[in-house]
Design an enzyme around this catalytic site. Structure first.
Site, PDB file in Angstrom:
ATOM      1  N   GLU A 167      10.450 -19.630   0.579  1.00 42.14           N
ATOM      2  CA  GLU A 167       9.892 -20.208   1.813  1.00 42.14           C
ATOM      3  C   GLU A 167       9.331 -21.622   1.608  1.00 42.14           C
ATOM      4  O   GLU A 167       8.185 -21.899   1.946  1.00 42.14           O
ATOM      5  CB  GLU A 167       8.834 -19.276   2.396  1.00 42.14           C
ATOM      6  N   ASN A 211      14.984 -18.175  -1.338  1.00 47.99           N
ATOM      7  CA  ASN A 211      14.782 -17.132  -0.334  1.00 47.99           C
ATOM      8  C   ASN A 211      13.906 -17.661   0.803  1.00 47.99           C
ATOM      9  O   ASN A 211      12.876 -18.282   0.554  1.00 47.99           O
ATOM     10  CB  ASN A 211      14.082 -15.935  -1.018  1.00 47.99           C
ATOM     11  N   HIS A 250      13.687 -11.549   9.043  1.00 44.08           N
ATOM     12  CA  HIS A 250      12.576 -10.939   9.791  1.00 44.08           C
ATOM     13  C   HIS A 250      12.780 -11.323  11.244  1.00 44.08           C
ATOM     14  O   HIS A 250      12.466 -12.438  11.655  1.00 44.08           O
ATOM     15  CB  HIS A 250      11.232 -11.459   9.272  1.00 44.08           C
ATOM     16  N   GLU A 280      15.217  -9.135   3.494  1.00 48.45           N
ATOM     17  CA  GLU A 280      13.962  -8.535   3.966  1.00 48.45           C
ATOM     18  C   GLU A 280      14.097  -8.072   5.413  1.00 48.45           C
ATOM     19  O   GLU A 280      13.190  -8.247   6.229  1.00 48.45           O
ATOM     20  CB  GLU A 280      12.807  -9.544   3.838  1.00 48.45           C
ATOM     21  N   ASP A 282      13.990  -6.681   8.921  1.00 44.71           N
ATOM     22  CA  ASP A 282      13.282  -5.805   9.858  1.00 44.71           C
ATOM     23  C   ASP A 282      13.314  -6.461  11.229  1.00 44.71           C
ATOM     24  O   ASP A 282      13.544  -7.667  11.338  1.00 44.71           O
ATOM     25  CB  ASP A 282      11.860  -5.431   9.410  1.00 44.71           C
TER      26      ASP A 282
HETATM   27  O1  G3I Z   1      -4.490  -6.185  -2.326  1.00 43.09           O
HETATM   28  C1  G3I Z   1      -5.346  -6.155  -1.185  1.00 43.09           C
HETATM   29  C2  G3I Z   1      -6.206  -4.937  -1.233  1.00 43.09           C
HETATM   30  O2  G3I Z   1      -7.081  -5.024  -2.339  1.00 43.09           O
HETATM   31  C3  G3I Z   1      -7.006  -4.849   0.068  1.00 43.09           C
HETATM   32  O3  G3I Z   1      -7.716  -3.661   0.099  1.00 43.09           O
HETATM   33  C4  G3I Z   1      -6.049  -4.882   1.272  1.00 43.09           C
HETATM   34  C5  G3I Z   1      -6.815  -4.881   2.586  1.00 43.09           C
HETATM   35  O4  G3I Z   1      -6.029  -5.403   3.613  1.00 43.09           O
HETATM   36  O5  G3I Z   1      -5.284  -6.057   1.206  1.00 43.09           O
HETATM   37  C6  G3I Z   1      -4.483  -6.111   0.050  1.00 43.09           C
HETATM   38  O6  G3I Z   1      -3.691  -7.260   0.056  1.00 43.09           O
HETATM   39  C7  G3I Z   1      -2.642  -7.296   0.988  1.00 43.09           C
HETATM   40  C8  G3I Z   1      -1.311  -7.351   0.246  1.00 43.09           C
HETATM   41  O7  G3I Z   1      -0.227  -7.520   1.135  1.00 43.09           O
HETATM   42  C9  G3I Z   1      -1.045  -6.080  -0.576  1.00 43.09           C
HETATM   43  O8  G3I Z   1      -0.975  -4.968   0.272  1.00 43.09           O
HETATM   44  C10 G3I Z   1      -2.799  -8.519   1.852  1.00 43.09           C
HETATM   45  O9  G3I Z   1      -3.962  -8.385   2.650  1.00 43.09           O
HETATM   46  C11 G3I Z   1      -1.591  -8.724   2.725  1.00 43.09           C
HETATM   47  O10 G3I Z   1      -1.693  -9.964   3.383  1.00 43.09           O
HETATM   48  C12 G3I Z   1      -0.344  -8.727   1.882  1.00 43.09           C
HETATM   49  O11 G3I Z   1       0.779  -8.843   2.748  1.00 43.09           O
HETATM   50  C13 G3I Z   1       2.005  -9.083   2.132  1.00 43.09           C
HETATM   51  C14 G3I Z   1       2.571 -10.432   2.590  1.00 43.09           C
HETATM   52  O12 G3I Z   1       3.864 -10.612   2.024  1.00 43.09           O
HETATM   53  C15 G3I Z   1       1.699 -11.591   2.179  1.00 43.09           C
HETATM   54  O13 G3I Z   1       2.220 -12.759   2.723  1.00 43.09           O
HETATM   55  C16 G3I Z   1       2.966  -7.975   2.547  1.00 43.09           C
HETATM   56  O14 G3I Z   1       2.498  -6.723   2.023  1.00 43.09           O
HETATM   57  C17 G3I Z   1       4.356  -8.271   2.030  1.00 43.09           C
HETATM   58  O15 G3I Z   1       5.252  -7.320   2.564  1.00 43.09           O
HETATM   59  C18 G3I Z   1       4.760  -9.657   2.498  1.00 43.09           C
HETATM   60  O16 G3I Z   1       6.049  -9.932   2.005  1.00 43.09           O
HETATM   61  C19 G3I Z   1       6.597 -11.201   2.391  1.00 43.09           C
HETATM   62  C20 G3I Z   1       7.573 -11.613   1.316  1.00 43.09           C
HETATM   63  O17 G3I Z   1       6.966 -11.599   0.061  1.00 43.09           O
HETATM   64  C21 G3I Z   1       8.165 -12.992   1.613  1.00 43.09           C
HETATM   65  N1  G3I Z   1       8.738 -13.038   2.932  1.00 43.09           N
HETATM   66  C22 G3I Z   1       7.868 -12.602   4.002  1.00 43.09           C
HETATM   67  C23 G3I Z   1       7.346 -11.194   3.730  1.00 43.09           C
HETATM   68  C24 G3I Z   1       6.559 -10.682   4.891  1.00 43.09           C
HETATM   69  O18 G3I Z   1       5.406 -11.450   5.105  1.00 43.09           O
END
Ligand code: G3I
Length: 369
Positions: A167, A211, A250, A280, A282
């Site tokens: 990105e 990506n 997405h 990815e 969805d």
């Molecule tokens: O690790 C913390 C945890 O300690 C806490 O309790 C919890 C409370 O909300 O948050 C946890 O962190 C989260 C993390 O995912 C792990 O679950 C973050 O808040 C959350 O923002 C994060 O989101 C991820 C996101 O990338 C971040 O930008 C998504 O799971 C993940 O699916 C998403 O994946 C991205 C790809 O890498 C790149 N392309 C877009 C895609 C979707 O955004």
């Protein structure tokens, strides 16, 4: 014991898939549809239908989710949803923690899945030592090189591919991030150069990918920027530095390309000499739960992704970013009410999109779109 669990899960999935309501209400035509998406993809000449996994997420705590995810007939590839990102793997400078990522590698290997490794350089999910450090271009480049090299050497050939840069484009410009600010636009090509050098030095066969999201629309300004500035930009340094492009996909029910558009843009990337992955996928509905019209549009979008990939030789496969709505990263509370983007609804109820995936891999018309 394991076999029994797997069969139970597949039976549940198969029953759910065959019970999928269709637009025409014709259930009989669906009864023979296979829910073994990966097997169907392979039969159609592709390498996989895959599904991401976040072992830090709630899905990993769901036995049924993991039973289905484990079934290599259903999913033949995976991507760590979070655990290979910089904040998890190098939380302090020079101090690496591979524990969570290694778990996904192990699960993938146990179930015969190819692994799309994700990701090395991205502006999101960076540790604070990167975002708040006092950097010069040289010191940040050195930190980036050390991160890339250490990751590539640790995971080696367990990765089929690495998303080296993620990105880096926002609209028709480079995404504003610490790497751009400190190093400048060349950070993208430098990251690929460091990755290439590590792959060569280690003798690995891993493929290096760019990506991004929103690059599935031919002629779109972002798509053009990625082609001209990023992909061709890296190739101008050395065509050997990059082997592929990941189209995240997405989408939402009112914002998704047609199968023809997917095929057209995938072929454009292929014409640059690149392998193409849908990485990815969805498709969010405007409200939750999806209404009947949105379910059909969602099915149409999933069908388009698979059909578009099928049309292009260098498209290797399709990966979904989770397969059950309740565990998706897209939840309505944080997405203006949009959500339910997966092929299975909460409680593992099959949606028309699940049939659409099978229909597309089988090369038959979409009955549920
Ligand atoms: O690790 C913390 C945890 O300690 C806490 O309790 C919890 C409370 O909300 O948050 C946890 O962190 C989260 C993390 O995912 C792990 O679950 C973050 O808040 C959350 O923002 C994060 O989101 C991820 C996101 O990338 C971040 O930008 C998504 O799971 C993940 O699916 C998403 O994946 C991205 C790809 O890498 C790149 N392309 C877009 C895609 C979707 O955004």
């Amino acid at each position: 014991m394991q076999l029994t669990f797997n069969l139970a899960a597949v039976a549940a999935l198969a029953a759910a898939a065959s019970a999928t309501p269709t637009k025409t209400g014709s259930l009989s035509a669906r009864a023979s549809l296979s829910p073994y998406y990966h097997d169907l993809a392979v039969d159609a000449g592709k390498q996989w239908f895959g599904c991401a996994l976040d072992t830090t997420g709630a899905e990993y705590q769901s036995d049924l989710y993991m039973q289905i995810w484990n079934d290599s007939r259903i999913f033949g590839s995976t991507t760590p949803g979070n655990t290979q990102k910089w904040m998890y793997t190098e939380p302090q400078q020079g101090v690496f923690d591979f524990s969570q990522a290694d778990l996904t590698v192990q699960l993938a290997q146990q179930t015969g899945k190819k692994l799309r490794c994700h990701n090395l350089v991205w502006s999101s999910q960076l540790p604070s030592w990167v975002t708040s450090g006092s950097w010069t271009a040289d010191t940040l480049a050195a930190a980036m090189k050390n991160h890339i090299t250490t990751m590539i050497n640790h995971f080696g050939d367990s990765c089929y591919s690495w998303d080296v840069v993620n990105e880096a484009a926002s609209g028709d410009a480079f995404t504003d991030n610490i790497f751009l600010q400190v190093i400048g636009e060349n950070y993208v090509a430098m990251a690929f150069m460091y990755a290439y050098q590590a792959v060569q030095a280690g003798g690995y066969s891993v493929k290096l990918f760019y990506n991004d999201y929103g690059i599935e629309f031919p002629g779109d300004p972002k798509t053009n920027f990625v082609i001209n500035k990023i992909l061709r930009g890296v190739q101008a340094w050395d065509p050997a530095y990059i082997q592929g492009v990941g189209m995240e996909s997405h989408w939402s029910t009112d914002y998704h390309p047609s199968a023809e558009q997917v095929a057209t843009i995938a072929q454009a990337y292929a014409d640059l000499g690149l392998e193409v992955h849908i990485t990815e996928l969805d498709v969010a509905c405007p409200t939750v739960p999806c209404d009947a019209a949105a379910l059909a549009q969602q099915a149409d979008a999933y069908y388009a992704a698979v059909k578009g990939c099928l049309a292009v030789d260098k498209c290797a496969g399709v990966t979904v970013w989770g397969f059950v709505d309740q565990f998706s990263w897209i939840q309505p509370e944080s997405n203006d009410g949009k959500g339910d983007p997966c092929i299975f609804a909460d409680n593992f109820v099959a949606k028309p999109a699940s049939s659409a995936v099978s229909e597309a891999w089988s090369g038959i018309a979409c009955d549920v779109c």
